[in-house]
Structure formats: structure tokens, C-alpha cells
Write an enzyme that holds these catalytic residues in place. Structure first.
Site, PDB file in Angstrom:
ATOM      1  N   ASP A 112       0.518  24.176 -11.085  1.00  0.00           N
ATOM      2  CA  ASP A 112       0.083  23.136 -12.021  1.00  0.00           C
ATOM      3  C   ASP A 112       0.829  23.407 -13.337  1.00  0.00           C
ATOM      4  OD1 ASP A 112      -1.177  21.578 -13.938  1.00  0.00           O
ATOM      5  OD2 ASP A 112      -3.192  21.893 -13.146  1.00  0.00           O
ATOM      6  N   LYS A 172      -1.234  13.579 -19.162  1.00  0.00           N
ATOM      7  CA  LYS A 172      -1.062  14.398 -20.369  1.00  0.00           C
ATOM      8  C   LYS A 172       0.345  14.203 -20.937  1.00  0.00           C
ATOM      9  CE  LYS A 172      -5.201  15.727 -19.122  1.00  0.00           C
ATOM     10  NZ  LYS A 172      -5.459  16.911 -18.307  1.00  0.00           N
ATOM     11  N   ARG A 200       0.833  -1.208   0.000  1.00  0.00           N
ATOM     12  CA  ARG A 200       0.000   0.000   0.000  1.00  0.00           C
ATOM     13  C   ARG A 200       0.867   1.258   0.000  1.00  0.00           C
ATOM     14  NH1 ARG A 200      -3.687  -0.403   4.603  1.00  0.00           N
ATOM     15  NH2 ARG A 200      -2.045   0.568   5.819  1.00  0.00           N
ATOM     16  N   TYR A 235      -7.697  24.830 -14.898  1.00  0.00           N
ATOM     17  CA  TYR A 235      -8.414  23.621 -15.276  1.00  0.00           C
ATOM     18  C   TYR A 235      -9.763  23.563 -14.543  1.00  0.00           C
ATOM     19  CZ  TYR A 235      -9.560  18.706 -15.705  1.00  0.00           C
ATOM     20  OH  TYR A 235     -10.223  17.534 -15.944  1.00  0.00           O
TER      21      TYR A 235
HETATM   22  C1  LIG Z   1      -6.157  17.225 -17.141  1.00  0.00           C
HETATM   23  C2  LIG Z   1      -5.701  18.290 -16.238  1.00  0.00           C
HETATM   24  C3  LIG Z   1      -5.830  18.176 -14.843  1.00  0.00           C
HETATM   25  C4  LIG Z   1      -6.517  16.970 -14.207  1.00  0.00           C
HETATM   26  O1  LIG Z   1      -5.745  15.823 -14.386  1.00  0.00           O
HETATM   27  P1  LIG Z   1      -6.386  14.348 -14.477  1.00  0.00           P
HETATM   28  O2  LIG Z   1      -5.194  13.477 -14.700  1.00  0.00           O
HETATM   29  O3  LIG Z   1      -7.358  14.355 -15.623  1.00  0.00           O
HETATM   30  O4  LIG Z   1      -7.059  14.095 -13.174  1.00  0.00           O
HETATM   31  C5  LIG Z   1      -5.330  19.177 -14.049  1.00  0.00           C
HETATM   32  N1  LIG Z   1      -4.735  20.266 -14.578  1.00  0.00           N
HETATM   33  C6  LIG Z   1      -4.600  20.431 -15.922  1.00  0.00           C
HETATM   34  C7  LIG Z   1      -3.940  21.648 -16.443  1.00  0.00           C
HETATM   35  C8  LIG Z   1      -5.077  19.440 -16.786  1.00  0.00           C
HETATM   36  O5  LIG Z   1      -4.947  19.614 -18.108  1.00  0.00           O
END
Ligand SMILES: *Cc1c(COP(=O)(O)O)cnc(C)c1O
Length: 387
Positions: free
Chosen positions: A179, A204, A55, A107
Site C-alpha cells: 500500500d 488521496k 461492465r 490503515y
Molecule cells: C485512505 C486509505 C486507504 C483506503 O482507501 P479508500 O479510498 O478510503 O477506500 C487505504 N490505505 C491507506 C494508506 C489510506 O490512507
């Protein structure tokens, strides 16, 4: 490793025990996928390593995390099953009654989550973080505990000056989390600019092949907050699975190649689209008329990323008609994969000032630039222009 000779054991015992402790050859060029959910003690009841239970402990996961920490120039990294899970892990580790200041352009899924944090006793204010005066005003109104930035921001690709906001946030004692999904560590390393934590949707660009959902947190240095985040991840078992961690490490090996090719193609398409009669506006930080271009040119090193948006002169109808008539570009959400995607973003998150109805978001893949252009140009040429 199982020590006793297996020969005098019963068949069922043999089937159960024969693979226990089997090691991959140590000179394999590529690492193996470690799936063990538990680790043995020796006869003195001691562990030979610090691995105890799956875990919290997995070799494949730790190796991929170490890889990613190095790419972000971070002290350590943690992987989760999604970008959203990674982001929410930071929010969940805040002290009660924390105040969060976040980019208004971000986002939409995470913005929605952040808007709900009042239920946990926190407060949030969304400000235009591209405007340093607005940032200072927000910080003066209420001292922030966490500042959440997204740059370039989805889907207008607004650029926040990370170093400038981080300096102001730190003066108030706040933690700065960025982010950096769209920039990738190829073009921006937020920790080098003063961020405390970097977050990615590894779904991504980091993975890049549209086949793993994952999220990353990477910390500049050890801290009480980071310990709390790590302890929660271990206790909840919220880490990414070994198969996905292995696939992600595989995708990462071509990150630099992929992302540079995507950015080069995006730059060519942005220039061509900006003179297309059907297009009212191209949003790409690499274009000199983009409001964040000057900061992006300073903050992003070697490219402006593979994401751009176009606003259609013919409005929502023209945007949907264009999306309907492309054939190479795939109509799908998500971004950063090797296949080019087109999306009418307002159909996903709802139209608003930060997501106009006439906007198409383009995630540029690694296909030949002329094929991508021909497909798009053909689709744009088929729509009726407003007079
Ligand atoms: C897709 C995305 C997220 C969320 O990520 P997931 O892997 O889909 O949970 C957060 N921030 C940005 C800029 C994104 O493009």
C-alpha cells in the site's frame, strides 16, 4: 457509426439514433469521457474492437489505468471505486486457506477487514514489518501466501524496507503487495524494489483534489493471481466509473508538482514543530530522529512525503484543543488533497499503542507554508502547557 441517412426516419428514431457513434475530434488536446455501456457489432456480427460491454470495457478507464501503470512502472493497472475495494480484490483472489502476513501498523479500515478474513478460510498475522527479525520469525512460523506492507504507515509513518521484506517473502514463494498511498509514485516505486502488486487509495494523492473516491492495483508482471483479479473485476463490474476515471487522470497531471510542494512544506513544518514547547514528538520520516529515517532516505527518492503527526505534551485534551482552534487547517479525515487537513486520529480509529491519544495527524496541502505555520503555531500557543 450509424450508416443510413437519418432524414427519412421518424422523429423519435432520430432523437434516439442521432448521437449514436458520435466521435470526439481526434485532435482534441484532452481526451473525452466515454460513457457507452455497450458496443456495436458489424453486419458480419463481428466487433471492430475488443470493446463489448461497459461492465468490463471502458476507454476512459483503460486510458487512466495505462497512465497509472506507466507511473508505477507496472505491467498493468486496475482501478476500483475505493482503495478498500482494490485491497479486498487481492484478498478475494487468494486460494482457499491462504496465510497473510501484514504490517501491524497500517490503515485501520483495511486492518479491520483483514482481521475478518478468517470467515473466508484464510489466516492473518500482524507483525512489525519494520523489524526484519520479527518478519523472519513470522515467515518461519507459517509460510505466507501474501505479504501486505504499508509504508510510510498511517499514522505513525513507520518505514518498512520493501526490498528486504520482498526478498525474504519471495524466498517463501509469497506475493508481496504494498500500500503505497502515502509515498506516491513520485517518491517510491515499490515494483522497482521487488513488490508484485502496488495498491493505492487513489482518493488521496493520486487524485489530490478531494473529489474522487478510487483505488488502484498495479501489477509488476502477468500472473495467475493477476488474471483472477482482473477477471473478477470485469465480471463484477467493480471498475471505477468513466467520469471519476477522467477526473483522476486530470488530477494526475499535476501529481509531481503537488506532491513535491507538499513534501517540501511538510519538511519545514516538521523541523519547526520539533522545537515547539507544546509538542512532545514530531513523527516525520524526513527527520533524522525518526526510527525509519535511514531506510526512508534510501527507499524514498527526492522527498519524504506530505504526511506528519505530532504528539502533544498536554495529551488528548491539548490535541483536541489544537484541532479546535486552527482556522486554515480543516478538521476532516482523508489525506493527500491540496487543502491541509488536521485530524485527531484516535477519535476516528480508537486509541491504542499504534494510535496514541495525544496525536494529531497533519495532511499538508499546497498553501503558503508561512500561513500554515502561523495558524498552527497560534493554535499550539493557546493551549496550557503541563508543568
Ligand atoms: C485512505 C486509505 C486507504 C483506503 O482507501 P479508500 O479510498 O478510503 O477506500 C487505504 N490505505 C491507506 C494508506 C489510506 O490512507
Amino acid at each position: 457509426m450509424f450508416q443510413k441517412p437519418l432524414g427519412d426516419l421518424g422523429f423519435r428514431t432520430l432523437t434516439v439514433q442521432s448521437l449514436a457513434g458520435a466521435e470526439a475530434p481526434r485532435n482534441g488536446l484532452v481526451g473525452s469521457i466515454h460513457l457507452s455501456t455497450t458496443y456495436t457489432r458489424d453486419e458480419h456480427y463481428a466487433y471492430a474492437t475488443d470493446y463489448v460491454y461497459g461492465r468490463s470495457d471502458n476507454l476512459t478507464l483503460r486510458q487512466t489505468e495505462a497512465f497509472l501503470a506507466a507511473l508505477e512502472n507496472a505491467h498493468a493497472a486496475l482501478l476500483y471505486g475505493s482503495g478498500m475495494a482494490a485491497a479486498v480484490a487481492v484478498i478475494a483472489a487468494l486460494d482457499p486457506g491462504a496465510h497473510v502476513v501484514a504490517s501491524d501498523a497500517m490503515y485501520y479500515g483495511l486492518k479491520h477487514r483483514l482481521a475478518e478474513i478468517g470467515r473466508f478460510g484464510h489466516t492473518v498475522s500482524f507483525v512489525d514489518t519494520t523489524d526484519l527479525y520479527a518478519v523472519e520469525t513470522a515467515f518461519a512460523a507459517r509460510r505466507p501466501d501474501l505479504v501486505w506492507l504499508e509504508t510510510p504507515s498511517n499514522p505513525l509513518w513507520r518505514i518498512t524496507d520493501v526490498a528486504a521484506v520482498a526478498a525474504r517473502a519471495h524466498a517463501h514463494g509469497a506475493v508481496v503487495c504494498v500500500d503505497s498511498t502515502v509515498a506516491t509514485p513520485v517518491f517510491t516505486r515499490p515494483i522497482d524494489l521487488g513488490a508484485d502488486i502496488v495498491m493505492h487509495s487513489a482518493t488521496k494523492y493520486l487524485n489530490g483534489h478531494s473529489d474522487v473516491g478510487a483505488g488502484l492495483l498495479a501489477a509488476a508482471r502477468p500472473s495467475e493471481l493477476w488474471n483472477r483479479i482482473g477477471a473478477a473485476r470485469a465480471e463484477l463490474g467493480a471498475g471505477l466509473g468513466a467520469f471519476d476515471a477522467w477526473l483522476l487522470a486530470r488530477g494526475l497531471r499535476t501529481l509531481d508538482l503537488r506532491v513535491r510542494a507538499q513534501a517540501e512544506t511538510a519538511a519545514v513544518l516538521a523541523r519547526r514543530l520539533s522545537t515547539h514547547p507544546a509538542v512532545a514528538r514530531v513523527l516525520y520520516p524526513g527527520l533524522p530522529d525518526h526510527p525509519g529515517h535511514e531506510i526512508a532516505a534510501r527507499q524514498m527518492t527526492g522527498g519524504f512525503g506530505g504526511m506528519l503527526s505530532i504528539r502533544l505534551r498536554g495529551g488528548r485534551g491539548a490535541a483536541l484543543a489544537t484541532a479546535a482552534s486552527v482556522s486554515l487547517w480543516r478538521r476532516a479525515t482523508s489525506l493527500g488533497g491540496v487543502e491541509s487537513l488536521i485530524e485527531h486520529r484516535a477519535s476516528m480509529e480508537g486509541a491504542g499503542p499504534l494510535c496514541p491519544d495525544d496525536l494529531l495527524r497533519l495532511s499538508v496541502g499546497i498553501e503558503d507554508v508561512e500561513d500554515l505555520w502561523t495558524d498552527l503555531d497560534h493554535a499550539l500557543g493557546a493551549i496550557d502547557l503541563p508543568r
